[in-house]
Structures are given as C-alpha cells and as structure tokens.
Design a protein around this motif. Structure first.
Motif, PDB file in Angstrom:
ATOM      1  N   LYS A 112       0.994  -1.152   0.215  1.00 56.05           N
ATOM      2  CA  LYS A 112       0.020   0.003   0.006  1.00 56.05           C
ATOM      3  C   LYS A 112       1.021   1.317   0.011  1.00 56.05           C
ATOM      4  N   ASN A 163       3.990   1.329  -1.027  1.00 56.36           N
ATOM      5  CA  ASN A 163       4.842   1.544  -2.376  1.00 56.36           C
ATOM      6  C   ASN A 163       3.682   2.109  -3.458  1.00 56.36           C
ATOM      7  N   SER A 164       2.469   1.763  -3.450  1.00 56.19           N
ATOM      8  CA  SER A 164       1.526   2.048  -4.453  1.00 56.19           C
ATOM      9  C   SER A 164       1.147   3.725  -4.177  1.00 56.19           C
ATOM     10  N   TYR A 165       1.116   3.995  -2.877  1.00 53.53           N
ATOM     11  CA  TYR A 165       0.839   5.470  -2.629  1.00 53.53           C
ATOM     12  C   TYR A 165       1.907   6.311  -2.902  1.00 53.53           C
ATOM     13  N   ASN A 189       4.219   5.494  -5.458  1.00 56.31           N
ATOM     14  CA  ASN A 189       4.221   5.736  -6.926  1.00 56.31           C
ATOM     15  C   ASN A 189       3.237   6.740  -7.455  1.00 56.31           C
ATOM     16  N   GLN A 190       2.122   6.839  -6.887  1.00 54.33           N
ATOM     17  CA  GLN A 190       1.217   7.978  -7.052  1.00 54.33           C
ATOM     18  C   GLN A 190       1.665   9.470  -7.237  1.00 54.33           C
ATOM     19  N   LEU A 191       2.534   9.666  -6.203  1.00 52.03           N
ATOM     20  CA  LEU A 191       2.868  10.916  -6.139  1.00 52.03           C
ATOM     21  C   LEU A 191       3.760  11.556  -7.294  1.00 52.03           C
TER      22      LEU A 191
END
Length: 46
Positions: A38, A40-42, A44-46
């Motif tokens: 979670k 890492n996913s967050y 990557n969205q930045l």
C-alpha cells in the motif's frame, strides 16, 4: 552449541515454535507485506 567460560557452561538451543505462534507470525508477516504494498502504491502515485 556449548561455550565454557570461567567454570560456567552456557548451552544454546533453538526454541521450537508452537502452531499458534507460527500462525500469528504468518498473519503479522502478511499484514506487514500488505502495508508495504500500500505504501509503495501510494508513493508511486505522487
């Protein structure tokens, strides 16, 4: 493994885990991995 120091003997042996402890460790590991994904996913969205 046995170590003799000044007339003291220290013996170390691996402790066996119970089924409950092993299940708990597995749940904790799964939660840790899920949170890591979670984050890492967050990130990557930045």
């Amino acid at each position: 493994m046995t170590l003799n120091l000044l007339f003291f003997t220290i013996t170390l042996k691996k402790r066996e885990l119970t089924i409950e402890e092993e299940m708990h460790n597995q749940v904790v590991e799964n939660l840790y991995e899920e949170n890591r994904r979670k984050i890492n996913s967050y990130m990557n969205q930045l």
